[in-house]
Design a protein around this motif. Structure first.
Motif, PDB file in Angstrom:
ATOM      1  N   VAL A 145       3.535  11.776   5.007  1.00 36.98           N
ATOM      2  CA  VAL A 145       3.539  10.766   4.816  1.00 36.98           C
ATOM      3  C   VAL A 145       4.681   9.681   5.444  1.00 36.98           C
ATOM      4  N   GLY A 146       4.301  10.324   6.238  1.00 33.67           N
ATOM      5  CA  GLY A 146       4.658   8.949   7.473  1.00 33.67           C
ATOM      6  C   GLY A 146       3.483   7.906   7.716  1.00 33.67           C
ATOM      7  N   TRP A 147       2.519   8.370   7.185  1.00 35.84           N
ATOM      8  CA  TRP A 147       1.339   7.514   7.200  1.00 35.84           C
ATOM      9  C   TRP A 147       1.550   6.578   5.753  1.00 35.84           C
ATOM     10  N   ASN A 148       1.693   7.355   4.648  1.00 33.77           N
ATOM     11  CA  ASN A 148       1.726   6.973   3.047  1.00 33.77           C
ATOM     12  C   ASN A 148       1.889   6.114   3.369  1.00 33.77           C
ATOM     13  N   HIS A 149       3.731   6.401   3.724  1.00 35.83           N
ATOM     14  CA  HIS A 149       5.852   5.225   3.305  1.00 35.83           C
ATOM     15  C   HIS A 149       5.159   4.455   3.651  1.00 35.83           C
ATOM     16  N   HIS A 150       4.414   3.627   3.855  1.00 34.36           N
ATOM     17  CA  HIS A 150       4.144   2.117   4.302  1.00 34.36           C
ATOM     18  C   HIS A 150       3.360   1.510   3.351  1.00 34.36           C
ATOM     19  N   SER A 151       4.074  -0.006   3.085  1.00 32.58           N
ATOM     20  CA  SER A 151       3.237  -1.012   2.499  1.00 32.58           C
ATOM     21  C   SER A 151       1.977  -1.366   2.707  1.00 32.58           C
ATOM     22  N   SER A 158      14.153   0.232  -0.787  1.00 29.11           N
ATOM     23  CA  SER A 158      13.951  -1.246  -1.585  1.00 29.11           C
ATOM     24  C   SER A 158      12.285  -0.552  -2.434  1.00 29.11           C
ATOM     25  N   VAL A 159      12.149  -1.208  -3.905  1.00 22.36           N
ATOM     26  CA  VAL A 159      11.130  -0.685  -4.437  1.00 22.36           C
ATOM     27  C   VAL A 159      10.295  -2.097  -4.163  1.00 22.36           C
ATOM     28  N   VAL A 160       9.430  -1.243  -2.937  1.00 20.28           N
ATOM     29  CA  VAL A 160       8.518  -2.529  -2.623  1.00 20.28           C
ATOM     30  C   VAL A 160       7.321  -1.240  -2.300  1.00 20.28           C
ATOM     31  N   GLY A 161       6.412  -1.797  -2.764  1.00 22.30           N
ATOM     32  CA  GLY A 161       4.822  -0.865  -2.306  1.00 22.30           C
ATOM     33  C   GLY A 161       3.692  -1.249  -2.236  1.00 22.30           C
ATOM     34  N   ASP A 162       2.843   0.177  -1.584  1.00 23.05           N
ATOM     35  CA  ASP A 162       1.394   0.090  -1.054  1.00 23.05           C
ATOM     36  C   ASP A 162       0.541  -0.785  -2.550  1.00 23.05           C
ATOM     37  N   ALA A 163      -0.323  -1.632  -1.893  1.00 22.02           N
ATOM     38  CA  ALA A 163      -0.987  -2.685  -2.992  1.00 22.02           C
ATOM     39  C   ALA A 163      -1.931  -1.341  -3.876  1.00 22.02           C
ATOM     40  N   ASN A 164      -2.261  -0.177  -3.276  1.00 19.41           N
ATOM     41  CA  ASN A 164      -3.450   0.850  -3.935  1.00 19.41           C
ATOM     42  C   ASN A 164      -2.243   2.014  -4.853  1.00 19.41           C
ATOM     43  N   THR A 165      -1.258   2.096  -3.591  1.00 15.52           N
ATOM     44  CA  THR A 165      -1.027   3.576  -4.572  1.00 15.52           C
ATOM     45  C   THR A 165       0.430   3.271  -5.430  1.00 15.52           C
ATOM     46  N   GLY A 166       0.998   1.765  -4.672  1.00 19.15           N
ATOM     47  CA  GLY A 166       2.749   2.041  -5.575  1.00 19.15           C
ATOM     48  C   GLY A 166       3.018   2.866  -3.886  1.00 19.15           C
ATOM     49  N   MET A 167       2.655   3.368  -3.927  1.00 16.80           N
ATOM     50  CA  MET A 167       3.938   4.181  -2.595  1.00 16.80           C
ATOM     51  C   MET A 167       4.575   3.166  -2.508  1.00 16.80           C
ATOM     52  N   MET A 178       6.671   5.425 -10.725  1.00 14.61           N
ATOM     53  CA  MET A 178       7.696   5.541 -10.296  1.00 14.61           C
ATOM     54  C   MET A 178       8.407   3.946 -10.158  1.00 14.61           C
ATOM     55  N   LEU A 179       8.585   3.255  -9.461  1.00 17.24           N
ATOM     56  CA  LEU A 179       9.242   2.569  -9.083  1.00 17.24           C
ATOM     57  C   LEU A 179       9.373   0.888 -10.285  1.00 17.24           C
ATOM     58  N   PRO A 180       8.233   1.018 -10.531  1.00 16.99           N
ATOM     59  CA  PRO A 180       8.297   0.354 -12.613  1.00 16.99           C
ATOM     60  C   PRO A 180       8.948   1.086 -13.766  1.00 16.99           C
ATOM     61  N   MET A 181       9.026   2.217 -13.507  1.00 21.11           N
ATOM     62  CA  MET A 181      10.107   3.286 -13.976  1.00 21.11           C
ATOM     63  C   MET A 181      11.328   3.135 -13.525  1.00 21.11           C
ATOM     64  N   THR A 182      11.758   2.829 -12.688  1.00 23.15           N
ATOM     65  CA  THR A 182      12.750   2.363 -12.240  1.00 23.15           C
ATOM     66  C   THR A 182      13.976   1.319 -12.676  1.00 23.15           C
ATOM     67  N   LEU A 183      12.845   0.593 -12.368  1.00 16.35           N
ATOM     68  CA  LEU A 183      12.961  -1.673 -13.376  1.00 16.35           C
ATOM     69  C   LEU A 183      12.500  -0.906 -14.999  1.00 16.35           C
ATOM     70  N   GLU A 222       4.588  10.466 -14.087  1.00 15.52           N
ATOM     71  CA  GLU A 222       4.797  10.795 -13.309  1.00 15.52           C
ATOM     72  C   GLU A 222       5.341  11.761 -12.066  1.00 15.52           C
ATOM     73  N   ASN A 223       4.834  12.025 -11.299  1.00 17.11           N
ATOM     74  CA  ASN A 223       5.228  13.034 -10.234  1.00 17.11           C
ATOM     75  C   ASN A 223       5.856  12.445  -9.221  1.00 17.11           C
ATOM     76  N   GLN A 224       5.995  13.900  -7.807  1.00 17.93           N
ATOM     77  CA  GLN A 224       6.656  13.596  -6.553  1.00 17.93           C
ATOM     78  C   GLN A 224       5.546  12.201  -5.991  1.00 17.93           C
ATOM     79  N   ALA A 225       4.307  12.433  -5.844  1.00 13.37           N
ATOM     80  CA  ALA A 225       2.228  12.419  -5.401  1.00 13.37           C
ATOM     81  C   ALA A 225       3.272  11.000  -4.766  1.00 13.37           C
ATOM     82  N   ARG A 226       3.650  10.196  -5.192  1.00 16.63           N
ATOM     83  CA  ARG A 226       4.285   8.700  -4.503  1.00 16.63           C
ATOM     84  C   ARG A 226       5.824   8.570  -4.077  1.00 16.63           C
ATOM     85  N   VAL A 227       6.566  10.264  -4.198  1.00 16.73           N
ATOM     86  CA  VAL A 227       6.884  10.014  -3.127  1.00 16.73           C
ATOM     87  C   VAL A 227       7.790  10.035  -2.277  1.00 16.73           C
TER      88      VAL A 227
END
Lengths: 195, 863
Positions: B235-241, B828-837, B358-363, A190-195
């Motif tokens: 990312v003010g748009w991306n970083h939402h569930s 928190s580790v919580v993500g958009d359904a499509n992107t996991g963002m 990345m979020l599941p990777m953290t887990l 993975e990279n920062q595309a999702r960060v």
């Protein structure tokens, strides 16, 4: 050199001070703005023995830069005036590129922290590469799954991950994906595309 | 990415940045463009000087707001309500660009009878409560199954997917151009957005109704034949569930107004890392292979190459070329050892089994599944959501390789991190073996970056990096060489992929791999004689071509011609498309979907807004940009359905969106999205507010939640966390902070962490400017200094109560000159359904004056 008198120095000061000349009617955008400092100033890029084109390492606007170097060390980084994106300008981050390249905090040695150690120790690049290759192989071999119990092909290891790419070159991303995914079977890439 | 992909066909900015100067209205939303992309914002300012209206919509008043004609404050996470309100306004007042949108979008297309919107219980039809996911059968075009235009075309439909989608070749999707059919997209949208009245927009977003209406009017007034508008978002748009759906709402708005593929029109995604577009195109992502090809999935019909190609190849639209790109990629990966017998190496490729982002990777680190980690130019201890969980994960690894230009927070988590500072562990108890290796910067190595508008630009090696610094190119090449030595001679089947990898990159006299050799592999060549290819139309399915990333074909069209290095910008009198500066994928097209800059007959919509047009004399499309359309396809071309056409032959000459199955922009997305075919306002997962649209389904039902011990989520309206919190970036710092916190100038300009607190709240809590404060969420607590400011203002929640918005810059950590606590300890580790963002732009928190009682304060001195 004879000692200058106070009146001499005052005259020199007034002659060098551009405001009286401008008040006297000279064009403030021409000679009137000149001072001894300006006359003797030299461009900071003058000492460069080479200049190369670069792209700003910060955000994705993609500003073009010119790196001026002497003896393969950077002496100045400027915005490239020919770029249709930045037309010579740089933002506060882009303008800090020279400071980034020459930061006193730049790392220049390979450091290793043994398990449970409280400090780094310096190691050679070759030793580190060798150890990393062995650890990668060992972890991969211990964790590789060829097929799932139901026979579904998996061909992967979940025990090694990779993070990063968005600050790296396209060519570097390509090799990461090729070696880690196509070669080693890593899925956690993975990279920062999702960060 | 999925939002622009499902709407316009490609998940990338549709317009070049400089084209903003030709816009008549620029809506900046989900972005603080003036501060975070200042150089790009120059083009918006140039538009303003020419009379354009600039609009900023954001929870914080920033320097972007100050430069805009209209600033509208909204509560964080309510963007869909705001954009939905504009869509409602356009539809109800008939102010959309009908002549453009009826032929060029799917607004007239008829959807399945069973489709139902979320007006009732808050879910679209197809919701499967027990599986917490949607089935998309009722979202389809009537009588058809439409494959997703995203990397993964396949979706669960029941029955033979390839057979079902093949019916797209039988005839055009059902349409009603009178827009009267009750289930045509227009009528569905009218019903769906009927709830988004100006009153409802004010109630949900907190933006005064009159201000909102001024923005609606400005958007409508500046669109049509003679005028165009653009949206700039970040990312003010991306970083939402609901991030993907926020962008969808913006894309629908642009589609209704005819603001795609035209001069000064489009969606400009402003990205934060220098090659984040490149690392998505040439994906170092778990689910994508280079060129937006799906990574084989163990739970999909991807068993063999034949099966994979069968279900992932779209029958109509450009993606029908998929097999050529997939086989050519495998040829680039496995070279001579790949053969038709082993599926060109497909059988060696790893299969994913779920979400490995990345979020599941953290887990996976935290629960011991993962034991080794490479970190290259990223700083997850600062940038990763739920930073303490990340750090606990790092502490459970057996080994970690960090490659960066300085000692990062991630590299020193075992010495200075939160586990140590909060007294959870001592360094002696952490068993992770850590390597910290110096990397190099652009200028110290040669290579290319792809910028935010798909422009591939080369940088030279000009200077030497200090000491033992090496490029990632060298590191990965060297690691590959050493591993291939270790695996040489092995006959075990699992070792064949690494043994058979084509890995023969030449090195120069300084032992550096030749980056141009890698770019040539990315570009593609003919296998027989190594001849470089100039267009992806020359790629073959029979294994005779190799290509690392099909969308980049043409960047290196012949030996010695690296177009990423091209540096010929147009002069002041030139057309301003700058075709001679760098290379924009695909095929050097600068504005995507630019067929839409001409009317259905191929004529410009207006003299003022012309770009590409049909030339009857030449029999081709021409103009100052490379046409994003088959060059010689006549505007009056009609598919001969008797012949069951495939690919773009199934599109008429007036269907501009070549990547989509039906050639028309997807205002309604029949496939490709996991949380609805239209955007719907949901509150963030953690919020003090209740969603007035459907109080029982307040936040997105499809959002990814990992509610567990170390990642607890506060229930909506939890009185312990009464404030809304958003995160933001500073002009002087960069993302995870490493490349600016170690630089003296930027560190001096923004020396430490702070929290923006509205004056009203600070007064209530007795907090003064510069006081220490503690912020807390379910995940953890941080301490920082108060910045009491009127840039933030109190909002009314839908129930009428007052709510305060707090804001934190997230760049800081303990490494470097400029330090501070890590904002992501709170997230928190919580993500958009499509992107996991993740959802770091909108969460609930508590605030109190004071400090934390810590074992160790962060170090300040340099190593």
């Amino acid at each position: 050199m004879p000692r200058r008198t106070i009146p001499d120095r005052a005259v020199e000061f007034l002659r060098e001070w551009s405001v009286p000349r401008q008040m006297a009617g000279q064009d403030h955008r021409r000679e009137a703005a000149e001072s001894a400092m300006a006359r003797h100033g030299r461009p900071r890029t003058e000492k460069a023995d080479s200049v190369g084109t670069s792209i700003c390492p910060y955000c994705a606007v993609g500003c073009a830069q010119l790196i001026y170097a002497k003896d393969r060390q950077p002496i100045a980084v400027e915005g490239d005036p020919s770029s249709p994106i930045n037309q010579g300008t740089l933002c506060p981050k882009g303008a800090a590129t020279m400071g980034l390249m020459t930061s006193p905090m730049r790392l220049d040695r390979v450091l290793h922290r043994a398990p449970h150690a409280t400090e780094w120790r310096e190691v050679s690049l070759d030793w580190a590469m060798d150890r990393i290759a062995h650890l990668t192989k060992q972890t991969r071999d211990e964790s590789f799954v060829g097929d799932a119990p139901d026979g579904t092909r998996l061909n992967h290891t979940m025990a090694i991950g990779s993070l990063g790419g968005a600050t790296l070159d396209n060519e570097e991303n390509y090799l990461i994906k090729k070696l880690f995914t196509a070669g080693l079977g890593m899925v956690f890439v993975e990279n920062q595309a999702r960060v | 990415m999925p939002s622009l992909g499902t709407t316009f066909g490609r998940g990338a900015a549709t317009m070049p940045q400089w084209d903003l100067a030709r816009s008549d209205v620029v809506l900046v939303m989900g972005s603080n463009m003036a501060e975070n992309h200042p150089i790009a914002f120059r083009f918006a300012m140039q538009a303003k000087l020419r009379g354009a209206t600039l609009i900023h919509v954001d929870p914080r008043f920033t320097r972007t707001s100050a430069m805009c004609d209209i600033y509208a404050p909204i509560r964080a996470g309510t963007d869909i309500a705001f954009l939905g309100g504009i869509i409602h306004y356009l539809l109800e007042n008939d102010l959309w660009f009908r002549e453009w949108a009826v032929p060029y979008t799917n607004i007239a297309t008829i959807i399945e009878d069973g489709f139902a919107g979320p007006e009732g219980d808050g879910t679209f039809s197809g919701w499967k409560e027990e599986e917490t996911r949607y089935g998309t059968e009722t979202w389809q075009y009537k009588g058809l199954t439409v494959p997703s235009p995203l990397a993964e075309a396949w979706m669960e439909t029941g029955g033979d997917f390839a057979e079902r989608v093949s019916h797209l070749r039988d005839g055009p999707p059902p349409r009603d151009e009178t827009l009267q059919h009750p289930n045509c997209v227009y009528q569905i949208m009218r019903r769906h957005f009927a709830r988004y009245t100006p009153e409802m927009v004010e109630r949900i977003t907190g933006c005064p109704r009159d201000l909102f209406l001024r923005i609606c009017e400005a958007m409508a007034r500046n669109s049509g034949r003679e005028r165009t508008g653009a949206i700039c978002y970040a990312v003010g748009w991306n970083h939402h569930s609901t991030g993907a759906q926020i962008i969808r709402a913006g894309a629908i708005l642009m589609g209704l107004l005819g603001n795609v593929g035209r001069p000064g029109a489009g969606m400009l995604a402003l990205r934060g890392h220098t090659s984040i577009q490149g690392s998505t195109d040439i994906a170092t992502l778990y689910d994508l292979m280079p060129g937006y090809l799906p990574q084989p999935h163990a739970l999909r019909p991807h068993g063999t190459l034949e099966e994979y190609l069968k279900v992932e190849t779209a029958p109509t639209g450009w993606w029908s070329e998929f097999p050529k790109y997939a086989v050519s990629l495998l040829r680039a990966f496995y070279g001579g050892e790949a053969s038709a017998a082993n599926g060109w190496g497909y059988d060696w490729m790893p299969r994913i089994v779920g979400d490995h982002s990345m979020l599941p990777m953290t887990l996976a680190m935290d629960n011991g599944v993962m034991s080794g980690l490479f970190v290259m130019g990223q700083n997850p201890a600062v940038g990763g959501s739920n930073s303490k969980l990340v750090q606990r994960g790092l502490a459970k690894l057996e080994w970690m390789v960090v490659r960066d230009i300085a000692e990062t927070d991630t590299a020193t988590f075992w010495r200075d991190g939160h586990l140590i500072r909060d007294g959870e562990m001592r360094p002696e108890e952490i068993g992770t073996e850590v390597f910290l290796m110096p990397g190099s910067l652009s200028g110290e190595k040669a290579g290319s970056f792809t910028n935010t508008h798909r422009l591939v630009q080369w940088h030279d090696k000009v200077v030497d990096a200090p000491g033992d610094s090496t490029s990632e190119l060298w590191f990965v090449d060297e690691l590959g060489r050493r591993l291939r030595k270790l695996y040489a001679g092995s006959t075990r089947p699992e070792d064949q992929p690494i043994i058979n990898l084509r890995w023969d990159y030449p090195r120069d006299e300084e032992d550096e791999p030749d980056a141009e050799a890698v770019l040539r592999e990315i570009n593609g060549h003919r296998c027989a004689d190594g001849q470089l290819l100039s267009t992806f139309q020359d790629l073959k399915e029979d294994g005779s071509t190799a290509c690392g990333t099909w969308i980049y074909t043409g960047v290196f069209p012949e030996a010695g011609k690296n177009l990423a290095r091209a540096r010929k910008a147009d002069g002041p009198e030139g057309p301003g498309t700058h075709l001679g500066w760098g290379f924009a994928w695909p095929a050097n097209r600068r504005t995507l979907n630019n067929r839409a800059s001409a009317d259905p007959d191929g004529r410009p919509w207006s003299e003022r807004k012309k770009l590409i047009q049909w030339s009857e004399e030449k029999g081709e499309w021409s103009g100052p940009d490379v046409p994003d359309f088959p060059k010689d396809k006549r505007p009056d071309y009609q598919p001969n359905w008797e012949e069951r056409p495939k690919g773009v032959a199934a599109h008429s000459g007036s269907e501009p969106f070549i990547m989509l199955a039906d050639g028309r922009a997807g205002l309604f997305a029949p496939s490709g999205l996991k949380d609805g075919p239209l955007p719907e306002h949901y509150e963030s997962v953690e919020t003090p507010a209740t969603n007035p649209l459907h109080p029982s389904m307040s936040s997105s039902p499809a959002a990814k939640r990992w509610d567990q011990q170390d990642n607890r989520l506060a229930p909506p309206g939890d009185p312990r966390y009464p404030h809304m919190l958003t995160t933001f970036r500073l002009t002087e710092h960069h993302s995870g902070g490493t490349p600016t916190r170690i630089v003296t100038t930027t560190a001096e300009l923004q020396p430490e962490m702070f929290c923006e607190i509205p004056v009203e709240l600070a007064g209530t809590l007795g907090i003064r400017m510069g006081d220490w404060v503690v912020l807390a969420t379910e995940r953890g607590e941080i301490e920082t200094k108060a910045m009491v400011t009127s840039r933030l203002r109190p909002f009314r929640l839908p129930d009428g109560s007052e709510c305060h918005q707090l804001a934190l810059p997230w760049h800081f950590g303990w490494a470097g000159f400029a330090t501070g606590d890590v904002a992501n300890v709170l997230t928190s580790v919580v993500g958009d359904a499509n992107t996991g963002m993740h959802e770091n732009k909108s969460l609930a928190c508590a605030l109190r004056p004071g400090r934390l009682n810590r074992v160790q304060r962060p170090r300040r001195e340099a190593r």
